[in-house]
Design an enzyme around this catalytic site. Structure first.
Site, short mmCIF file in Angstrom:
data_model
loop_
_atom_site.label_atom_id
_atom_site.label_comp_id
_atom_site.label_asym_id
_atom_site.label_seq_id
_atom_site.Cartn_x
_atom_site.Cartn_y
_atom_site.Cartn_z
CB THR A 25 -0.93 -0.01 1.23
OG1 THR A 25 -1.78 -1.15 1.16
CG2 THR A 25 -1.80 1.24 1.27
CD GLN A 287 -10.14 -22.89 16.89
OE1 GLN A 287 -11.11 -22.15 17.06
NE2 GLN A 287 -10.26 -24.12 16.41
#
Length: 373
Positions: A25, A287
């Site tokens: 970017t 997780q």
């Protein structure tokens, strides 16, 4: 690649920083259709024109831009190794390095770089931006300037990631937000430094290496990640190891909490058993963003045939696995055991000792105060 472009004059004699612009970017401008697109030479030209780099105390900056520029979604192990080689080629010419790239896979690239650069005694900082430099409210300018300053002062001889106002250990970082300017976090390790009106440095840097700098130029790519979900079809994951694929070296299972998984499922048990028979390492990764896999905490936690990832990020875990399997020159069964033995050994500060989490259970201290490696 384009030749090096020097910026300004060295106000601090002997301090030199190389900026490696891979794309992302930060190198974008709007095209004729109004969409953001990378523009070769644009970021290098803008960096070269930054007045701040001519201020007293700023290092001499050189810029190396990749041709063509690479979107972060295309930054893969071969590209990471290319960046590592560029650092190796210029290692004794510069005091620090800044790698500018897209943010989406930055933590993967930076984590891999932490392992590829062995015995590193200089600062390497990954950075980029959420908003392109062409926008008035860009975060690119400050991210790059602060990264150059930190890379030049030599206080952090390791691979880091600077974004927004924090310098993170690269192999502890992960991208948590695709929109906010503070896109990166270090869930289980305090920042190395925090930017305020000055720079507040932490006290958990890595020890200085005693051997000569070198670069590992190979990564084993036979690593897959599987996120378990309640009620999943356990038969569907057996095909990963059932096929005669010698390239598969490790399977990362993203399990629940501190290591919970439905091991009563026949398919999952067969997956683990078959993987062990074929010399494929199975690793349990929580997780949860914060905390660690603790196999001995609950009876339902991971089995003895599954290795624990501790509190490593997924990015650091897959990078470490790729690094170790490529580095070990032995048969797959011996390599599997050696990698398992090294998995919870901190090589670059990427994992906390399990004892720290055992202490947490007793003392109820916050993890952030314990993970200072």
């Amino acid at each position: 690649m384009d030749p090096l472009v020097n910026v300004g004059e060295a106000a601090a004699p002997g301090r030199k920083v190389l900026v490696i612009n891979t794309g992302g970017t930060a190198s974008m401008r709007q095209n004729e259709e109004g969409k953001l697109d990378t523009v070769p030479g644009y970021l290098s030209e803008r960096i070269a024109g930054l007045e701040e780099l001519t201020e007293p105390g700023m290092p001499l900056v050189s810029i190396k831009e990749y041709t063509p520029l690479i979107d972060s979604s295309h930054m893969e192990p071969d590209t990471w190794i290319m960046v590592a080689k560029d650092i190796e080629d210029n290692y004794y010419e510069y005091d620090g390095f800044v790698v500018v790239m897209g943010t989406d896979t930055m933590s993967y690239a930076a984590s891999a770089m932490a392992f590829l650069l062995e015995n590193l005694n200089k600062t390497v900082i990954f950075t980029g931006s959420q908003v392109p430099l062409c926008q008035p409210y860009t975060d690119c300018r400050r991210n790059i300037l602060v990264s150059i300053i930190l890379a030049g002062n030599g206080h952090f001889p390791e691979v880091c990631l600077f974004f927004s106002d924090r310098l993170l250990r690269a192999c502890r970082s992960t991208k948590l937000n695709s929109f906010n300017l503070d896109a990166f976090e270090s869930p289980n390790c305090l920042p190395l430094a925090t930017l305020a009106t000055g720079m507040r440095n932490a006290e958990h840097g890595l020890h200085q290496p005693r051997q000569r700098f070198r670069v590992q130029k190979e990564l084993a790519t036979g690593v897959v990640v599987v996120k378990l979900i309640p009620g999943f079809d356990d038969k569907s994951i057996r095909f990963m190891v059932a096929a005669d694929d010698s390239n598969l070296r490790a399977i990362v299972l993203e399990v629940y909490g501190s290591g919970g998984a439905p091991y009563q499922k026949e398919g999952l048990r067969e997956l683990v058993a078959t993987a062990c028979e074929k010399g494929i390492l199975v690793v349990a990764k929580s997780q949860c963003m914060t905390g660690s896999v603790l196999p001995d905490l609950y009876a339902a936690n991971v089995s003895n045939n599954v290795a624990s990832a501790g509190d490593m990020t997924t990015e650091a875990l897959v990078a470490k696995l790729a690094y170790l399997f490529a580095k070990l020159a032995c048969d797959r069964y011996t390599a599997c055991q050696k990698v398992r033995d090294l998995l919870l050994v901190p090589l670059r500060g990427e994992v906390s000792p399990v004892e720290m989490y055992n202490q947490k259970l007793l003392s109820r201290e916050p993890v952030s105060s314990l993970a200072k490696l």
